[in-house]
Design an enzyme around this catalytic site. Structure first.
Site, mmCIF file in Angstrom:
data_model
loop_
_atom_site.group_PDB
_atom_site.id
_atom_site.type_symbol
_atom_site.label_atom_id
_atom_site.label_comp_id
_atom_site.label_asym_id
_atom_site.label_seq_id
_atom_site.Cartn_x
_atom_site.Cartn_y
_atom_site.Cartn_z
ATOM 1 C CB THR A 112 18.890 -7.631 -102.863
ATOM 2 O OG1 THR A 112 18.678 -8.525 -103.957
ATOM 3 C CG2 THR A 112 19.454 -6.322 -103.376
ATOM 4 C CD GLU A 163 18.579 -2.799 -103.965
ATOM 5 O OE1 GLU A 163 18.441 -2.594 -102.739
ATOM 6 O OE2 GLU A 163 17.947 -3.672 -104.582
ATOM 7 C CE LYS A 177 -4.805 1.671 -106.079
ATOM 8 N NZ LYS A 177 -4.544 1.900 -107.461
ATOM 9 C CD1 TRP A 228 -3.259 1.665 -102.984
ATOM 10 C CD2 TRP A 228 -1.674 3.238 -103.047
ATOM 11 N NE1 TRP A 228 -2.542 1.479 -104.126
ATOM 12 C CE2 TRP A 228 -1.563 2.418 -104.203
ATOM 13 C CE3 TRP A 228 -0.770 4.280 -102.875
ATOM 14 C CZ2 TRP A 228 -0.583 2.624 -105.168
ATOM 15 C CZ3 TRP A 228 0.213 4.487 -103.833
ATOM 16 C CH2 TRP A 228 0.304 3.669 -104.965
HETATM 17 P P1 AMP Z 1 17.190 -4.263 -97.520
HETATM 18 O O1 AMP Z 1 17.728 -3.998 -98.871
HETATM 19 O O2 AMP Z 1 17.120 -5.720 -97.190
HETATM 20 O O3 AMP Z 1 17.898 -3.496 -96.484
HETATM 21 O O4 AMP Z 1 15.678 -3.791 -97.512
HETATM 22 C C1 AMP Z 1 15.304 -2.495 -97.892
HETATM 23 C C2 AMP Z 1 13.835 -2.314 -97.672
HETATM 24 O O5 AMP Z 1 13.512 -2.425 -96.277
HETATM 25 C C3 AMP Z 1 13.317 -0.958 -98.055
HETATM 26 O O6 AMP Z 1 13.106 -0.841 -99.444
HETATM 27 C C4 AMP Z 1 12.036 -0.869 -97.247
HETATM 28 O O7 AMP Z 1 10.981 -1.577 -97.853
HETATM 29 C C5 AMP Z 1 12.410 -1.592 -95.975
HETATM 30 N N1 AMP Z 1 12.789 -0.627 -94.948
HETATM 31 C C6 AMP Z 1 14.026 -0.262 -94.578
HETATM 32 N N2 AMP Z 1 13.978 0.629 -93.563
HETATM 33 C C7 AMP Z 1 12.673 0.857 -93.309
HETATM 34 C C8 AMP Z 1 11.951 1.687 -92.390
HETATM 35 N N3 AMP Z 1 12.572 2.446 -91.497
HETATM 36 N N4 AMP Z 1 10.598 1.671 -92.448
HETATM 37 C C9 AMP Z 1 9.950 0.899 -93.331
HETATM 38 N N5 AMP Z 1 10.565 0.078 -94.203
HETATM 39 C C10 AMP Z 1 11.909 0.058 -94.197
#
Ligand code: AMP
Length: 543
Positions: free
Chosen positions: A185, A330, A439, A444
């Site tokens: 990650t 994940e 907040k 929120w």
């Molecule tokens: P990653 O593990 O780098 O792919 O990041 C995952 C995170 O990206 C998620 O937990 C979200 O916070 C964000 N994310 C992924 N897709 C979206 C989406 N379509 N809209 C908003 N946030 C997203």
């Protein structure tokens, strides 16, 4: 009583067997440093993967050892995915956009034995190689004449490695639960964490991504994954395409170049593509400025961060359906997908505009729930905000070499770190990352929704919203904007007026600050932590 069906292992080796036999003539087209338009077939690709497997066999690695890749989307990367994993090793994809110290950390943490790299990343490797003593060799994925000049003795040319190797190789029988790939990650705090995918999880995720309301990949498709193979396996495209028999088009280092993307779409007949919102901005800017069209393109899957409505509406003008998806490293990564565009007739214009910006329903196989601070499950009423938790066969049960994590504190569930609402039909709206929520007066505010709206202003290139201290409300939103070429005269008041009526009145940011460039994470998301640091001393005018 047990069922009486064969217990055939779900391994990605089955993709090789299948694609070679029935989709052998389908093409893979790539842009590489040594060839602006390389083209060959799946049959060629898997033949070369076998040659590579023979070469790797000579290294005498142990099953499960990690082989890393550090490369753009192209055919050599594709070959390495399969040669390593189908030989029983783990393909560890490294994101070149990580900081060098993170790259050193993950190479050493994963105990990578060999690293395959694109020549573009040689300067990074030169800077870190001495700090990675466990790496036995660096394979540069190119031809002899494009090899970097170096005194290092453990640097190998990819094409020379394959030369003279047989394209016959008996893939070993593998346990379906054996690991096949590893991706770290790109967390903004602490060290990156390793997510170790199994053959089984990858296969089940592959089936799921191919479903019509997910990525919907078919043999008639020409798929251009702009989402990188170095991050969450390009959302599974390198597995789904050979299963379906879809032609693949891979843009290599040119994934951020609108002109190259448009040329590839038009010349190769791309029907479907997938990527994060920023890559679409590059393509749309190019189309807007040249008047070119992308008539073969039917749909784009957008995820990784929230897709603003303005991007979807601009794609509409080219007849391209935008499918919004959500997931994470994940989760292999697919969690939800929004196929509202495929059901367009069911909605009025207003309903459609509202519907399509949420991230859709969970793909079959992923279960979701939202909980409050005391872990009580919240209703699916479209109003209650809560921590979004997920479970399913392609979701990480624990991180690689890490005992326990906050994300796994509720047994059987993975806490995504996202805050969401879920409506009665199961449509999920991501409102924020848990650590980014604002907040105000105890309520929120969804920074994502405010950002999406602000990005719809024709003079805004990018928008980020953070909470800042406010003496009366605790926190209030501050909108930070990068103006586009037409935006020199854009004022805070004009933007606030623009938002008026589009979002709840009390969500309208108290102030707007303009900056020249938005800070991004290694996966292209807005780096909120850095924005908060940049505006650490900021005070609202009325505070
Ligand atoms: P990653 O593990 O780098 O792919 O990041 C995952 C995170 O990206 C998620 O937990 C979200 O916070 C964000 N994310 C992924 N897709 C979206 C989406 N379509 N809209 C908003 N946030 C997203």
């Amino acid at each position: 009583m047990q069922g009486l069906m064969m217990n055939a292992p779900l391994t990605i080796t089955s993709i090789v067997h299948h694609a070679e036999r029935v989709h052998g003539r389908k093409e893979i087209v790539s842009v590489t440093r040594d060839n602006p338009r390389h083209r060959y077939t799946y049959k060629d690709a898997f033949g070369r993967a076998r040659q590579l497997a023979n070469a790797i066999a000579g290294w005498k690695l142990e099953q499960g050892d990690r082989i890393a890749t550090f490369a753009w989307n192209d055919y050599r990367h594709f070959e390495t995915y399969y040669a390593s994993a189908c030989s029983g090793y783990v393909c560890h994809t490294i994101n070149p956009r990580l900081f060098p110290e993170q790259i050193v950390y993950i190479i050493n943490h994963a105990d990578d034995q060999w690293v395959f790299l694109d020549p573009d990343f040689w300067p990074i490797v030169e800077g870190v190689a001495d700090q990675c003593p466990g790496v036995k060799g660096w394979v540069v994925m190119t031809t002899r004449e494009h090899m970097p000049v170096t005194d290092r003795d453990n640097v190998v040319c990819y094409e020379e490695l394959l030369e003279g190797q047989s394209s016959t190789f008996e893939w070993p029988e593998l346990d379906e639960n054996a690991a096949c790939s590893l991706c770290y990650t790109s967390g903004t705090t602490g060290n990156p964490k390793g997510v170790l995918y199994s053959h089984r999880s990858t296969m089940l995720h592959t089936y799921a991504t191919m479903m019509p309301d997910a990525l919907g990949i078919a043999s008639s498709d020409v798929v251009m994954p702009i989402v990188p193979m170095f991050h969450v396996n390009a959302w599974g495209n390198p597995y789904a395409c050979p299963v379906a028999g879809a032609k693949m088009v891979m843009p290599g280092a040119k994934m951020g170049d609108g002109a190259t993307l448009a040329a590839l779409i038009n010349e190769e007949g791309v029907t479907m593509s997938a990527g994060v919102p920023t890559v679409w901005l590059n393509l749309l800017n190019h189309l807007r400025s040249t008047g070119e069209r992308v008539d073969t393109l039917e749909r784009v899957v957008v995820g990784g961060s929230a897709c603003p409505l303005s991007i979807m509406e601009e794609f509409d003008t080219y007849g391209v359906d935008t499918r919004h998806a959500w997931g994470m490293t994940e989760m292999s990564p697919l969690g939800t997908s929004n196929a509202a565009g495929a059901n367009r007739a069911q909605f009025t214009d207003d309903e459609f505009a509202k519907m399509r910006t949420n991230v859709g329903i969970p793909v079959f196989g992923v279960e979701v729930k939202i909980t409050d601070d005391d872990n009580n499950e919240l209703p699916w009423d479209g109003k209650a905000f809560g921590a979004l938790k997920v479970r399913g066969p392609w979701i990480c049960e624990s991180y690689y070499k890490l005992d326990g994590s906050d994300a796994h504190s509720e047994p059987g569930w993975f806490e995504t770190g996202d805050v969401a609402t879920i409506n009665p039909d199961g449509y999920v709206s991501i409102t924020d990352r848990t650590k980014d929520v604002i907040k105000s007066g105890g309520e929120w505010i969804s920074s994502i929704e405010v950002e999406n709206c602000a990005t719809g202003h024709p003079m805004v290139a990018e928008a980020g919203v953070i909470g800042r201290m406010h003496p009366k409300w605790g926190e209030r939103p501050l909108l930070i904007v990068v103006r586009n070429e037409q935006g020199a005269d854009l004022t805070p008041d004009e933007l606030k007026n623009y938002l008026d009526g589009k979002i709840a009145k009390w969500w309208i940011p108290d102030d707007v600050q303009f900056i020249d460039a938005m800070p991004h994470t290694a996966t292209g998301k807005i780096q909120k932590m850095e924005l908060r640091e940049m505006f650490a001393d900021y005070q609202f005018p009325d505070a």
